[in-house]
Design a protein around this motif. Structure first.
Motif, PDB file in Angstrom:
ATOM      1  N   VAL A 104      12.219   5.472  -9.784  1.00  0.00           N
ATOM      2  CA  VAL A 104      11.437   5.627 -11.022  1.00  0.00           C
ATOM      3  C   VAL A 104       9.950   5.394 -10.747  1.00  0.00           C
ATOM      4  N   ILE A 105       9.642   4.375  -9.941  1.00  0.00           N
ATOM      5  CA  ILE A 105       8.236   4.091  -9.608  1.00  0.00           C
ATOM      6  C   ILE A 105       7.632   5.266  -8.850  1.00  0.00           C
ATOM      7  N   ILE A 106       8.379   5.796  -7.895  1.00  0.00           N
ATOM      8  CA  ILE A 106       7.878   6.932  -7.111  1.00  0.00           C
ATOM      9  C   ILE A 106       7.690   8.147  -8.021  1.00  0.00           C
ATOM     10  N   LYS A 107       8.663   8.432  -8.861  1.00  0.00           N
ATOM     11  CA  LYS A 107       8.557   9.565  -9.790  1.00  0.00           C
ATOM     12  C   LYS A 107       7.364   9.387 -10.736  1.00  0.00           C
ATOM     13  N   ASN A 108       7.143   8.173 -11.191  1.00  0.00           N
ATOM     14  CA  ASN A 108       6.040   7.880 -12.109  1.00  0.00           C
ATOM     15  C   ASN A 108       4.680   8.195 -11.485  1.00  0.00           C
ATOM     16  N   LEU A 109       4.573   8.108 -10.161  1.00  0.00           N
ATOM     17  CA  LEU A 109       3.309   8.396  -9.484  1.00  0.00           C
ATOM     18  C   LEU A 109       2.892   9.865  -9.634  1.00  0.00           C
ATOM     19  N   ARG A 110       3.793  10.705 -10.078  1.00  0.00           N
ATOM     20  CA  ARG A 110       3.478  12.118 -10.323  1.00  0.00           C
ATOM     21  C   ARG A 110       2.903  12.345 -11.733  1.00  0.00           C
ATOM     22  N   THR A 111       2.886  11.317 -12.567  1.00  0.00           N
ATOM     23  CA  THR A 111       2.419  11.440 -13.948  1.00  0.00           C
ATOM     24  C   THR A 111       0.937  11.772 -13.988  1.00  0.00           C
ATOM     25  N   GLU A 112       0.588  12.794 -14.769  1.00  0.00           N
ATOM     26  CA  GLU A 112      -0.819  13.185 -14.938  1.00  0.00           C
ATOM     27  C   GLU A 112      -1.587  12.079 -15.649  1.00  0.00           C
ATOM     28  N   GLY A 113      -2.821  11.837 -15.227  1.00  0.00           N
ATOM     29  CA  GLY A 113      -3.695  10.893 -15.907  1.00  0.00           C
ATOM     30  C   GLY A 113      -3.326   9.435 -15.708  1.00  0.00           C
ATOM     31  N   LEU A 114      -2.556   9.148 -14.685  1.00  0.00           N
ATOM     32  CA  LEU A 114      -2.152   7.779 -14.402  1.00  0.00           C
ATOM     33  C   LEU A 114      -3.379   6.953 -14.018  1.00  0.00           C
ATOM     34  N   SER A 115      -3.479   5.736 -14.527  1.00  0.00           N
ATOM     35  CA  SER A 115      -4.645   4.899 -14.207  1.00  0.00           C
ATOM     36  C   SER A 115      -4.601   4.481 -12.741  1.00  0.00           C
ATOM     37  N   ASP A 116      -5.784   4.227 -12.200  1.00  0.00           N
ATOM     38  CA  ASP A 116      -5.867   3.759 -10.814  1.00  0.00           C
ATOM     39  C   ASP A 116      -5.087   2.467 -10.625  1.00  0.00           C
ATOM     40  N   SER A 117      -5.099   1.595 -11.639  1.00  0.00           N
ATOM     41  CA  SER A 117      -4.384   0.321 -11.486  1.00  0.00           C
ATOM     42  C   SER A 117      -2.877   0.542 -11.367  1.00  0.00           C
ATOM     43  N   VAL A 118      -2.346   1.503 -12.104  1.00  0.00           N
ATOM     44  CA  VAL A 118      -0.912   1.792 -12.005  1.00  0.00           C
ATOM     45  C   VAL A 118      -0.603   2.380 -10.627  1.00  0.00           C
ATOM     46  N   LYS A 119      -1.417   3.324 -10.166  1.00  0.00           N
ATOM     47  CA  LYS A 119      -1.210   3.906  -8.829  1.00  0.00           C
ATOM     48  C   LYS A 119      -1.315   2.820  -7.757  1.00  0.00           C
ATOM     49  N   ARG A 120      -2.410   2.075  -7.816  1.00  0.00           N
ATOM     50  CA  ARG A 120      -2.683   1.050  -6.804  1.00  0.00           C
ATOM     51  C   ARG A 120      -1.556   0.019  -6.735  1.00  0.00           C
ATOM     52  N   ASN A 121      -1.147  -0.501  -7.871  1.00  0.00           N
ATOM     53  CA  ASN A 121      -0.118  -1.539  -7.872  1.00  0.00           C
ATOM     54  C   ASN A 121       1.269  -0.984  -7.550  1.00  0.00           C
ATOM     55  N   SER A 122       1.546   0.255  -7.928  1.00  0.00           N
ATOM     56  CA  SER A 122       2.818   0.883  -7.551  1.00  0.00           C
ATOM     57  C   SER A 122       2.890   1.028  -6.034  1.00  0.00           C
ATOM     58  N   LEU A 123       1.809   1.507  -5.441  1.00  0.00           N
ATOM     59  CA  LEU A 123       1.775   1.684  -3.989  1.00  0.00           C
ATOM     60  C   LEU A 123       1.788   0.341  -3.263  1.00  0.00           C
ATOM     61  N   LYS A 124       1.135  -0.646  -3.855  1.00  0.00           N
ATOM     62  CA  LYS A 124       1.150  -1.998  -3.280  1.00  0.00           C
ATOM     63  C   LYS A 124       2.582  -2.519  -3.219  1.00  0.00           C
ATOM     64  N   VAL A 125       3.354  -2.266  -4.267  1.00  0.00           N
ATOM     65  CA  VAL A 125       4.763  -2.646  -4.293  1.00  0.00           C
ATOM     66  C   VAL A 125       5.525  -1.868  -3.227  1.00  0.00           C
ATOM     67  N   LEU A 126       5.320  -0.555  -3.179  1.00  0.00           N
ATOM     68  CA  LEU A 126       6.063   0.300  -2.244  1.00  0.00           C
ATOM     69  C   LEU A 126       5.763  -0.037  -0.785  1.00  0.00           C
ATOM     70  N   GLN A 127       4.532  -0.441  -0.486  1.00  0.00           N
ATOM     71  CA  GLN A 127       4.205  -0.744   0.911  1.00  0.00           C
ATOM     72  C   GLN A 127       4.940  -1.981   1.417  1.00  0.00           C
ATOM     73  N   GLY A 128       5.378  -2.827   0.495  1.00  0.00           N
ATOM     74  CA  GLY A 128       6.064  -4.045   0.904  1.00  0.00           C
ATOM     75  C   GLY A 128       7.576  -3.969   0.831  1.00  0.00           C
ATOM     76  N   LEU A 129       8.109  -2.839   0.418  1.00  0.00           N
ATOM     77  CA  LEU A 129       9.557  -2.702   0.267  1.00  0.00           C
ATOM     78  C   LEU A 129      10.118  -1.685   1.257  1.00  0.00           C
ATOM     79  N   VAL A 130      11.400  -1.780   1.495  1.00  0.00           N
ATOM     80  CA  VAL A 130      12.078  -0.776   2.317  1.00  0.00           C
ATOM     81  C   VAL A 130      12.463   0.364   1.389  1.00  0.00           C
ATOM     82  N   ILE A 131      11.845   1.509   1.608  1.00  0.00           N
ATOM     83  CA  ILE A 131      12.128   2.690   0.787  1.00  0.00           C
ATOM     84  C   ILE A 131      13.357   3.376   1.370  1.00  0.00           C
TER      85      ILE A 131
END
Length: 174
Positions: free
Chosen positions: A70-97
């Motif tokens: 869901v987090i990865i899919k959400n990154l495709r949302t148009e007009g997503l704020s930088d904070s949502v992108k940044r924090n989503s990616l921050k989460v993803l960089q620390g997890l095993v995808i």
């Protein structure tokens, strides 16, 4: 009983973020409420929830497993704020995808990294997510290396620092 949405809107401070993180603890239902706000509420609420989400991820990474797709899919949302992108990616960089999400995550991160308009932090976190995937899919090494090298001369200090570390790590991938 805290109203997480109301608390998010009250103030955007480290203290408030810590208060909400402590309230959520390892309670799945409370975390689900936070994720619903993060993924589906108004811009301001999503933006403020992003910080809390990344802090919870540091303390309880396993709580995110059901939300990775869901987090990865959400990154495709148009007009997503930088904070949502940044924090989503921050989460993803620390997890095993999981392997099933490598392609989608890599595609999104390559797009962010190649973009001329993306925020530096978004590019840097994308770099790390891509490096983590490249350890498992070495065929991505060349593309990632070229993208970083092309931007290094014009990058900010943060981009150059992350870029150097990433390029060094890429040299060790066969």
């Amino acid at each position: 009983m805290m109203d997480i949405r109301k608390q998010l809107l009250q103030t955007h401070t480290k203290e408030n973020t810590e208060l909400i993180v402590a309230y959520i603890g390892n309670e799945q239902e409370r975390f689900d409420t936070l994720m619903n706000l993060f993924l589906h509420d108004e811009y301001r609420v999503c933006q403020r929830a992003a910080w809390v989400v990344s802090e919870v991820a540091k303390l309880q990474p396993e709580i995110f497993t059901p939300y990775l797709a869901v987090i990865i899919k959400n990154l495709r949302t148009e007009g997503l704020s930088d904070s949502v992108k940044r924090n989503s990616l921050k989460v993803l960089q620390g997890l095993v995808i999981p392997k099933s999400l490598w392609g989608e995550a890599a595609d999104i991160c390559f797009g962010y990294l190649a973009s001329k308009s993306e925020a530096i932090a978004v590019k840097c976190f994308s770099m790390t997510v891509l490096l983590n995937i490249t350890y498992k899919v070495p065929e991505l090494k060349g593309e990632l290396q070229i993208l970083i090298e092309d931007q290094m001369p014009y990058g900010s200090a943060g981009f150059k620092s992350r870029g150097k570390r990433t390029l060094k790590a890429l040299q060790e991938i066969q």
